[in-house]
Structure formats: C-alpha cells, structure tokens
Design a protein around this motif. Structure first.
Motif, PDB file in Angstrom:
ATOM      1  N   ALA A  44      20.514  46.868 -28.461  1.00 22.07           N
ATOM      2  CA  ALA A  44      21.455  46.272 -29.415  1.00 22.07           C
ATOM      3  C   ALA A  44      21.729  44.821 -29.032  1.00 22.07           C
ATOM      4  CB  ALA A  44      22.751  47.075 -29.454  1.00 22.07           C
ATOM      5  N   ARG A  45      21.893  44.570 -27.740  1.00 25.87           N
ATOM      6  CA  ARG A  45      22.089  43.191 -27.281  1.00 25.87           C
ATOM      7  C   ARG A  45      20.825  42.359 -27.485  1.00 25.87           C
ATOM      8  NH1 ARG A  45      23.018  43.412 -21.721  1.00 25.87           N
ATOM      9  NH2 ARG A  45      22.543  45.627 -21.644  1.00 25.87           N
ATOM     10  N   ARG A  96      18.272  37.510 -33.081  1.00 30.43           N
ATOM     11  CA  ARG A  96      18.880  36.929 -34.287  1.00 30.43           C
ATOM     12  C   ARG A  96      19.433  35.534 -34.011  1.00 30.43           C
ATOM     13  NH1 ARG A  96      20.921  42.369 -34.852  1.00 30.43           N
ATOM     14  NH2 ARG A  96      19.954  43.410 -36.679  1.00 30.43           N
ATOM     15  N   GLY A  97      19.885  35.312 -32.790  1.00 31.03           N
ATOM     16  CA  GLY A  97      20.441  34.017 -32.423  1.00 31.03           C
ATOM     17  C   GLY A  97      19.410  32.973 -32.051  1.00 31.03           C
ATOM     18  N   ASP A 130      20.711  41.141 -31.088  1.00 30.62           N
ATOM     19  CA  ASP A 130      21.604  39.993 -31.272  1.00 30.62           C
ATOM     20  C   ASP A 130      21.003  38.732 -30.661  1.00 30.62           C
ATOM     21  OD1 ASP A 130      23.447  41.572 -32.590  1.00 30.62           O
ATOM     22  OD2 ASP A 130      24.655  41.945 -30.795  1.00 30.62           O
ATOM     23  N   TYR A 131      20.371  38.893 -29.516  1.00 33.07           N
ATOM     24  CA  TYR A 131      19.712  37.770 -28.837  1.00 33.07           C
ATOM     25  C   TYR A 131      18.619  37.176 -29.729  1.00 33.07           C
ATOM     26  CZ  TYR A 131      16.127  35.843 -25.663  1.00 33.07           C
ATOM     27  OH  TYR A 131      15.159  35.064 -25.065  1.00 33.07           O
ATOM     28  N   GLY A 153      16.166  37.000 -37.994  1.00 27.30           N
ATOM     29  CA  GLY A 153      17.146  35.926 -37.919  1.00 27.30           C
ATOM     30  C   GLY A 153      16.465  34.625 -37.540  1.00 27.30           C
ATOM     31  N   GLN A 169      20.646  36.401 -21.542  1.00 26.42           N
ATOM     32  CA  GLN A 169      20.529  35.860 -22.899  1.00 26.42           C
ATOM     33  C   GLN A 169      20.342  34.348 -22.939  1.00 26.42           C
ATOM     34  OE1 GLN A 169      22.794  38.110 -21.909  1.00 26.42           O
ATOM     35  NE2 GLN A 169      23.232  39.633 -23.490  1.00 26.42           N
TER      36      GLN A 169
END
Length: 275
Positions: free
Chosen positions: A52-53, A59-60, A56-57, A151, A25
């Motif tokens: 799923a990870r 979106r960040g 999140d990666y 994101g 990440q």
C-alpha cells in the motif's frame, strides 16, 4: 538481493539497503527482486502493508521494479503493475525477448537465464495483462516484462525471478551476462540520470562533490583492460586524471570523456562543473 545490488551497480545506479519500515520513499527508484516479493521464507519477504505504501510512492513519482516467482504474492497488483499472476511456469532455460523499445533496449534484444533447480522459488508465473504494456515475452511467447504508469510514477514487472537465477550461478557476471541492461533501461525510461556513470558495466563510477568541484573515482572490476566513456549529469568544465607524475585532461568524445583502465585498476579524476 545481492545479485540485484550488483546489477544496479553495473547499471550505474547507487543502490542502498534500507529496512522495510525505514524512510525508503526518498529514493527515486525501489528494486524488489524475488524472494522479497514471495511468501516464503517468512524472514525475507516484505509484509502486506508495504505494498500500500509502495502504491502511494509510485503515484507520487517513484519508480518500482519487481520480479516474481511462483511463490510470490502481491495484493492489488493489477493496480500497481497493470497485471496479475495466473499459473506457475516451470522452466529450466528462460529467454526474455524485447517486443518493444524500452530505454536503450531495442525490439529483438534478448536476455537468457538458467534455472538452478526445480522449486517454486525458481519458477516463473503467467501474467494476465490488465492495463500494463507488454515489452518482452518469454521463450513460449507469453508476457514476461510489463511496464506500467501509475499516477506520476512508473513500474516494471518481471514474470521470472531473474536475480535468483544469477544469485545461484557461480561467476554469473564474468561470462558476458547482460541483465544489467534491463536495470539501465528502466533508469532511462524513468528519466533518472546518475550524477556520474560509464558505458562499461564492469567500470564503477562514484562521485565526491563539493561546490562546483569534486572528484570522480573509477574502479575496473574486470580482468580486462576497459576503454570507458564517462558521462555526468552536470555541465563538466574540467575532468583531469590525477597520477603520481601530475594530472592530464581526459579527451572528449561528444558529451563524454574517455579513459583506459587496466585490469582491476582504477583512477581518481579531478572534476570541475557548473554549480
């Protein structure tokens, strides 16, 4: 995967090969070429919880690219990529034509590939667009490349396993193949800028950096002389080519420096920049 690695190198990126459960990440961009997105073979593809990870990666602020085959499967892909898979698209010759500007790619630019066989791992897939933006279509006018924002990050989805095509083609990068432009455009669209790069896909550039100074190493991987423009992400003060008979400052052309490299030749440059 090797074809994707070579494309990334030719696009001026610095690819790594982290394991699925390692700390990938921290990389600004993640490339997921088929068969990593597929369900077969089982020892190659990533597992369900990876996606799923990955969401999140993105979106960040991360950037994620994926290419699909008919055997691919990505959970909740409409959220991550703004599209979902529909029917398989068997094809022998594939053309991706840009219908919108993307990085330095212009409307009308195209990429051509040949499928090495009649198998699901080489077939493309139809895409139903669900919030993403179609930036390229295939030879039948169907969505082929989908750009999407999630994101703080961005994704790019290919309906065809273009890296699998190149990986099965002998001397794939010796006949003017320009697929690296797609990776370079993704880099530009995402605002990622390499520390040092050239405008020639065959000329690789790497940097060894210290405080305010370092070295740039150039390698010409082609059998032809290359006239390359060198760009850096730091304010360059000095860029000198080192040789047995001394050092010479490289000529400027706007914000770039110019150099000629012999076939399969290389150069070491002394670099001074704003720390």
């Amino acid at each position: 995967v090797l074809a994707s690695y070579i494309l990334a190198r030719r696009a001026g990126l610095r690819p790594d090969l982290p394991r699925e459960y390692a700390d990938w990440q921290h990389h600004p961009m993640v490339l997921m070429p088929a068969p990593l997105t597929a369900t077969d073979p089982i020892f190659v593809h990533v597992h369900t919880d990876f996606w799923a990870r990955a969401a999140d990666y993105v979106r960040g602020g991360g950037v994620l690219y994926a290419s699909l085959a008919a055997s691919s499967a990505i959970p909740d892909m409409e959220t991550l990529f703004g599209a979902r898979m529909t029917d398989s698209v068997p094809a022998t010759d594939v053309t991706l034509k840009m219908v919108k500007s993307f990085g330095d790619l212009k409307e009308g630019d195209s990429f051509r590939f040949s499928s090495p066989g009649a198998a699901a791992r080489y077939w493309g897939t139809g895409l139903e667009v669900l919030g993403g933006e179609v930036i390229a279509v295939d030879q039948a006018g169907n969505p082929a490349l989908i750009a999407h924002t999630l994101g703080k990050g961005r994704t790019l989805l290919s309906a065809y396993p273009i890296e699998s095509y190149l990986g099965s083609q002998p001397m794939a990068f010796e006949d003017g193949q320009n697929a690296d432009r797609l990776y370079r455009a993704l880099e530009q669209w995402s605002g990622i800028r390499p520390i040092v790069s050239t405008d020639r896909p065959s000329v690789e550039a790497s940097a060894l950096m210290g405080r305010g100074r370092g070295y740039v190493v150039l390698a010409n991987h082609s059998g032809e002389t290359q006239h390359a423009s060198i760009s850096t992400a730091r304010g360059t003060r000095v860029l000198r080519q080192l040789a047995g008979d001394g050092a010479r400052e490289l000529p400027k052309n706007g914000n770039t420096r110019q150099i000629d490299l012999e076939p399969y030749g290389g150069a070491i440059l002394e670099w001074e920049y704003a720390p």
